[in-house]
Design a protein around this motif. Structure first.
Motif, mmCIF file in Angstrom:
data_model
loop_
_atom_site.group_PDB
_atom_site.id
_atom_site.type_symbol
_atom_site.label_atom_id
_atom_site.label_comp_id
_atom_site.label_asym_id
_atom_site.label_seq_id
_atom_site.Cartn_x
_atom_site.Cartn_y
_atom_site.Cartn_z
ATOM 1 N N TYR A 66 -8.465 8.156 -2.285
ATOM 2 C CA TYR A 66 -7.560 7.109 -2.762
ATOM 3 C C TYR A 66 -6.719 6.498 -1.641
ATOM 4 O O TYR A 66 -6.035 5.506 -1.859
ATOM 5 N N ASP A 88 -3.188 -0.481 -7.908
ATOM 6 C CA ASP A 88 -3.182 -0.195 -9.341
ATOM 7 C C ASP A 88 -3.378 1.286 -9.639
ATOM 8 O O ASP A 88 -3.251 1.721 -10.794
ATOM 9 N N LYS A 89 -3.670 2.081 -8.614
ATOM 10 C CA LYS A 89 -3.824 3.525 -8.789
ATOM 11 C C LYS A 89 -2.591 4.304 -8.321
ATOM 12 O O LYS A 89 -2.625 5.528 -8.220
ATOM 13 N N LYS A 144 0.804 -1.221 0.000
ATOM 14 C CA LYS A 144 0.000 0.000 0.000
ATOM 15 C C LYS A 144 0.838 1.272 0.000
ATOM 16 O O LYS A 144 0.326 2.355 -0.268
ATOM 17 N N LYS A 180 -5.364 2.732 -1.067
ATOM 18 C CA LYS A 180 -6.348 1.655 -0.964
ATOM 19 C C LYS A 180 -6.143 0.619 -2.063
ATOM 20 O O LYS A 180 -6.317 -0.583 -1.845
ATOM 21 N N GLU A 181 -5.820 1.096 -3.263
ATOM 22 C CA GLU A 181 -5.696 0.209 -4.419
ATOM 23 C C GLU A 181 -4.329 0.404 -5.073
ATOM 24 O O GLU A 181 -4.029 1.508 -5.539
#
Length: 247
Positions: free
Chosen positions: A192, A223-224, A161, A220-221
């Protein structure tokens, strides 16, 4: 060749030597300042290598001014240079790998990693090696060049993360105000981010001209990550420009 021409050539020869001496001193001071965080022994060797290189170039120009043939001298210098490179090959590989790993290898001091059959907590990253502390309280020294050859696993909880954004600002910028503005900018992209881990801005190093910081974010993600990095870098650039105009 008359006497006046000889005196002129000798004067230029001496001027080149003096210029070389000054250039070697200046570049040595620059190296010491730029690489002040290196291990002193490594920094000293690097300063010496820079000085020798400058002197070699200066001597070549100086002897050319006297009209001497340099074929044999260049051959000797080339052989010496090859010998020096072979002698310090491993050291140079480790120093170079350290700076590549800073950008491309996802670990930092405090992380728990596995590499080359060793597992431990990273307690030091110096120009030559990365030092791990194992569960048995043993120190393991891993050459930095190994991280560009071996598979490395970072098993630190929540490490996937984390985003680390390096920042460099001028020393004239008000640091507390800059930190406040950056954290406000982070608040604007909070959708985000993982709310359990607030953004942290820490000072990595500073000198008379600049301050190096690191902004740590937890997303959180994963891929971002690139999208978040681009957005926060844009906001930081705007903040820095705005504050620089006020100084």
């Amino acid at each position: 060749m008359n006497l006046n021409d000889l005196i002129l050539e000798l004067a230029i020869f001496v001027a080149i030597l003096l210029g070389t001496f000054l250039a070697a001193k200046i570049f040595s001071l620059v190296v010491r300042g730029v690489f002040r965080n290196w291990v002193p022994a490594v920094r000293s060797h690097f300063q010496r290598l820079v000085s020798i290189t400058i002197w070699v170039i200066g001597l070549i120009f100086a002897f050319q001014q006297l009209g001497l043939r340099l074929d044999f001298l260049l051959l000797i210098l080339g052989l010496i240079g090859i010998g020096v490179l072979i002698a310090v090959k491993d050291t140079l590989m480790n120093i170079g790998a350290k700076y590549f790993s800073d950008v491309y290898v996802p670990f930092k001091v405090g992380d728990i990693i596995k590499v080359a059959g060793s597992t431990g907590k990273v307690i030091e990253i110096n120009p030559i090696t990365t030092v791990l502390l194992t569960k048995n309280e043993e120190l393991v020294s891993i050459p930095n060049s190994l991280f560009l050859k071996e598979k490395m696993r970072n098993i630190t909880p929540h490490v996937w993360k984390e985003i680390l954004v390096p920042i460099t600002i001028g020393s004239g910028i008000d640091l507390p105000q800059f930190e406040s503005e950056v954290l406000k900018a982070c608040n604007k992209i909070r959708k985000y981010l993982d709310e359990r881990f607030p953004p942290v801005l820490t000072v990595k190093s500073r000198n008379q001209r600049s301050v190096s910081l690191v902004l740590a974010l937890m997303v959180k993600e994963p891929d971002k990550k690139n999208e978040i990095i681009d957005e926060i870098n844009r906001k930081i650039s705007e903040i820095e420009q705005k504050m620089a105009r006020k100084t």
